[in-house]
Design a protein around this motif. Structure first.
Motif, PDB file in Angstrom:
ATOM      1  N   THR A 167       2.162   1.957  -0.973  1.00 46.52           N
ATOM      2  CA  THR A 167       2.781   3.148  -1.554  1.00 46.52           C
ATOM      3  C   THR A 167       1.715   4.165  -1.964  1.00 46.52           C
ATOM      4  OG1 THR A 167       4.580   1.780  -2.389  1.00 46.52           O
ATOM      5  CG2 THR A 167       4.362   3.968  -3.333  1.00 46.52           C
ATOM      6  N   LYS A 168       0.670   3.675  -2.610  1.00 48.73           N
ATOM      7  CA  LYS A 168      -0.426   4.545  -3.045  1.00 48.73           C
ATOM      8  C   LYS A 168      -1.128   5.148  -1.833  1.00 48.73           C
ATOM      9  CE  LYS A 168      -3.223   6.156  -6.227  1.00 48.73           C
ATOM     10  NZ  LYS A 168      -2.785   7.090  -7.240  1.00 48.73           N
ATOM     11  N   MET A 169      -1.319   4.346  -0.773  1.00 45.95           N
ATOM     12  CA  MET A 169      -1.981   4.835   0.431  1.00 45.95           C
ATOM     13  C   MET A 169      -1.192   5.999   1.042  1.00 45.95           C
ATOM     14  SD  MET A 169      -2.631   3.211   4.139  1.00 45.95           S
ATOM     15  CE  MET A 169      -0.936   3.507   4.471  1.00 45.95           C
ATOM     16  N   GLU A 170       0.126   5.882   1.074  1.00 43.83           N
ATOM     17  CA  GLU A 170       0.944   6.957   1.627  1.00 43.83           C
ATOM     18  C   GLU A 170       0.782   8.243   0.807  1.00 43.83           C
ATOM     19  OE1 GLU A 170       4.876   5.322   1.963  1.00 43.83           O
ATOM     20  OE2 GLU A 170       4.244   3.904   3.518  1.00 43.83           O
ATOM     21  N   LYS A 171       0.675   8.110  -0.508  1.00 46.76           N
ATOM     22  CA  LYS A 171       0.463   9.275  -1.372  1.00 46.76           C
ATOM     23  C   LYS A 171      -0.918   9.896  -1.119  1.00 46.76           C
ATOM     24  CE  LYS A 171       3.577   7.893  -5.057  1.00 46.76           C
ATOM     25  NZ  LYS A 171       3.712   7.425  -6.425  1.00 46.76           N
ATOM     26  N   LEU A 172      -1.927   9.035  -0.929  1.00 45.97           N
ATOM     27  CA  LEU A 172      -3.281   9.536  -0.656  1.00 45.97           C
ATOM     28  C   LEU A 172      -3.333  10.261   0.678  1.00 45.97           C
ATOM     29  CD1 LEU A 172      -5.417   6.473  -1.845  1.00 45.97           C
ATOM     30  CD2 LEU A 172      -4.977   8.603  -3.081  1.00 45.97           C
TER      31      LEU A 172
END
Length: 155
Positions: free
Chosen positions: A124-129
């Motif tokens: 999830t964090k990777m998609e935001k980054l």
């Protein structure tokens, strides 16, 4: 090519005519030689430095500095512009950019997941980054191949 840059800037800044952004056009053209990637980077740099700003009273984009001042706001070297842009990104987005720089050409989502998982970054964090890097014009998502690549070879 100068006329094309003038048209681009007047359209981008919501002006009626390229003559309204003639000074800005001349300075940006001189620094970028008309390369549209560099034109966009230069305009973004001017906005970051508040040399070009949105006037909330007039509801329009404005700049009120002289040609000399505008010239000083834009770096002569596109590498400096890109470095400045990357430096201004949040730490985790910079980490994504660094990790991606080790992958030749472009990367698919599964490769990015694997590399970032090793750094303790959730999916999830990777998609935001990735979204932040795309929104900042550093990375492009090529939907036809579902791969990610740097927006320019100088990055």
């Amino acid at each position: 090519c100068l006329d094309d840059i003038g048209e681009f800037l007047s359209d981008t800044l919501g002006k009626d005519s390229p003559s309204e952004v003639a000074t800005l056009t001349e300075v940006i053209f001189k620094k970028t030689l008309g390369n549209i990637f560099f034109v966009k980077q230069a305009l973004e740099e001017l906005v970051r430095k508040n040399a070009v700003f949105y006037d909330t009273i007039m509801f329009s984009w404005e700049y009120n500095v002289s040609t000399v001042q505008l010239d000083n706001y834009i770096s002569d070297d596109v590498i400096d512009v890109i470095k400045s842009k990357i430096t201004g990104l949040p730490t985790e987005v910079r980490m994504l950019v660094v990790i991606m720089s080790f992958i030749p050409n472009n990367a698919d989502l599964s490769t990015m997941k694997t590399l970032l998982k090793g750094e303790g970054v959730s999916e999830t964090k990777m998609e935001k980054l990735l979204s932040a890097a795309i929104n900042n014009g550093i990375i492009l998502h090529r939907s036809e191949t579902d791969r990610y690549a740097f927006a320019h070879d100088k990055i």
